[in-house]
Design a protein around this motif. Sequence first.
Motif, mmCIF file in Angstrom:
data_model
loop_
_atom_site.group_PDB
_atom_site.id
_atom_site.type_symbol
_atom_site.label_atom_id
_atom_site.label_comp_id
_atom_site.label_asym_id
_atom_site.label_seq_id
_atom_site.Cartn_x
_atom_site.Cartn_y
_atom_site.Cartn_z
ATOM 1 N N LEU A 131 62.563 28.161 -19.708
ATOM 2 C CA LEU A 131 62.258 26.742 -19.508
ATOM 3 C C LEU A 131 60.812 26.555 -19.084
ATOM 4 O O LEU A 131 60.102 25.668 -19.584
ATOM 5 C CB LEU A 131 63.206 26.157 -18.459
ATOM 6 C CG LEU A 131 62.987 24.674 -18.143
ATOM 7 C CD1 LEU A 131 63.154 23.817 -19.393
ATOM 8 C CD2 LEU A 131 63.927 24.213 -17.036
ATOM 9 N N MET A 132 60.365 27.391 -18.171
ATOM 10 C CA MET A 132 58.981 27.269 -17.706
ATOM 11 C C MET A 132 58.010 27.570 -18.840
ATOM 12 O O MET A 132 57.007 26.874 -19.009
ATOM 13 C CB MET A 132 58.726 28.226 -16.548
ATOM 14 C CG MET A 132 59.488 27.847 -15.289
ATOM 15 S SD MET A 132 58.987 28.859 -13.874
ATOM 16 C CE MET A 132 57.412 28.120 -13.478
ATOM 17 N N THR A 133 58.319 28.596 -19.601
ATOM 18 C CA THR A 133 57.435 28.988 -20.701
ATOM 19 C C THR A 133 57.366 27.876 -21.737
ATOM 20 O O THR A 133 56.292 27.540 -22.245
ATOM 21 C CB THR A 133 57.957 30.292 -21.328
ATOM 22 O OG1 THR A 133 58.021 31.284 -20.307
ATOM 23 C CG2 THR A 133 57.041 30.764 -22.430
ATOM 24 N N SER B 192 57.988 24.659 -21.174
ATOM 25 C CA SER B 192 57.296 23.507 -20.602
ATOM 26 C C SER B 192 55.794 23.752 -20.513
ATOM 27 O O SER B 192 54.993 22.816 -20.579
ATOM 28 C CB SER B 192 57.859 23.197 -19.215
ATOM 29 O OG SER B 192 59.246 22.924 -19.306
ATOM 30 N N LEU B 193 55.441 24.997 -20.363
ATOM 31 C CA LEU B 193 54.017 25.339 -20.303
ATOM 32 C C LEU B 193 53.299 24.917 -21.581
ATOM 33 O O LEU B 193 52.131 24.544 -21.557
ATOM 34 C CB LEU B 193 53.880 26.848 -20.089
ATOM 35 C CG LEU B 193 52.482 27.372 -19.737
ATOM 36 C CD1 LEU B 193 51.948 26.673 -18.501
ATOM 37 C CD2 LEU B 193 52.519 28.874 -19.539
ATOM 38 N N GLY C 116 53.752 22.236 -23.227
ATOM 39 C CA GLY C 116 53.358 20.837 -23.063
ATOM 40 C C GLY C 116 52.078 20.710 -22.262
ATOM 41 O O GLY C 116 51.247 19.832 -22.529
ATOM 42 N N ILE C 117 51.920 21.585 -21.287
ATOM 43 C CA ILE C 117 50.700 21.571 -20.478
ATOM 44 C C ILE C 117 49.513 22.041 -21.303
ATOM 45 O O ILE C 117 48.425 21.457 -21.243
ATOM 46 C CB ILE C 117 50.923 22.442 -19.230
ATOM 47 C CG1 ILE C 117 51.934 21.738 -18.324
ATOM 48 C CG2 ILE C 117 49.619 22.696 -18.502
ATOM 49 C CD1 ILE C 117 52.555 22.625 -17.292
ATOM 50 N N ASP C 118 49.754 23.053 -22.095
ATOM 51 C CA ASP C 118 48.670 23.554 -22.945
ATOM 52 C C ASP C 118 48.216 22.500 -23.948
ATOM 53 O O ASP C 118 47.019 22.383 -24.245
ATOM 54 C CB ASP C 118 49.132 24.825 -23.676
ATOM 55 C CG ASP C 118 49.177 26.024 -22.739
ATOM 56 O OD1 ASP C 118 48.485 25.980 -21.707
ATOM 57 O OD2 ASP C 118 49.897 26.988 -23.039
#
Lengths: 123, 123
Positions: A100-102, A104-105, A107-109
Amino acid sequence: MKYCSISEASAKFNIPESTLRYYEKKGLLPLIERDEAGRRLFSEDQIALLETVICLKNTHMPISGIKQYIDLVVEGDNTIELRLEMMKNHRQAVLAEISLMTESLKGIDVKITRYTNVPRKEK
Amino acid sequence: MKYCSISEASAKFNIPESTLRYYEKKGLLPLIERDEAGRRLFSEDQIALLETVICLKNTHMPISGIKQYIDLVVEGDNTIELRLEMMKNHRQAVLAEISLMTESLKGIDVKITRYTNVPRKEK
DNA sequence: TGTTGACTTAAACCATGGTTTAAGTCGTAT
DNA sequence: ATACGACTTAAACCATGGTTTAAGTCAACA
């Protein structure tokens, strides 16, 4: 065996003494011995157990879950099956959280890329 | 533009309505319109913003941090540099957390291996 | 001998991130 | 007309994971 004080354990893992006392109270560090003056003595086994607690904490197992696991450890070898199940389940949960974190990351990128390539007066 | 109700937004992201209201109160979802009866109307822009909020939440940015970011978004294009900095910093924090989890996962795998290969009466 | 520093305890306190409750307002189907 | 379901609010409540405080004990050093 070598024993270490709470301040040494605290320094070793960079965890506040208050937290170690809190963990003991919560049953995460059972069977801690004391010297004549009532001070905690962490044996090598305790330190190893603490390391496990920290490992579970780092992977976001709740305190109640860590306690369950530690209780099984204390109970002895006939709980190994149960411990295995717990660790397998926890492993899946950790993998899911990392996924999940990977995800969601990404989206940040995307935002980083977008904000980096803002070429003057463009949305 | 299409608008959606709080129940639709809730269903779309599988987040309780109470949490959406809480987020709005905390400033994570500003500028939400209302219909004549006072009910929230989520525009497509709001939904996109909510998606961002969820993305930051999934990567464990605290509410206070998400609010900071959203405040910058609302402030307009002259905050893009600041947003870029925030996202870069957050990215590093997320990578660090993923690393820690991945590293700690090894400790769990060791236990799984150990518990799996317990061959009868051996520690 | 007395004071300093490291330790002890129980209990109070705190931040975070929601969730639940109570009381009320609409819009619509019967 | 009314009753139902979906919505509103403010405020109270809750769990989690500690941290801080106050009061005291003990060992060792000056």
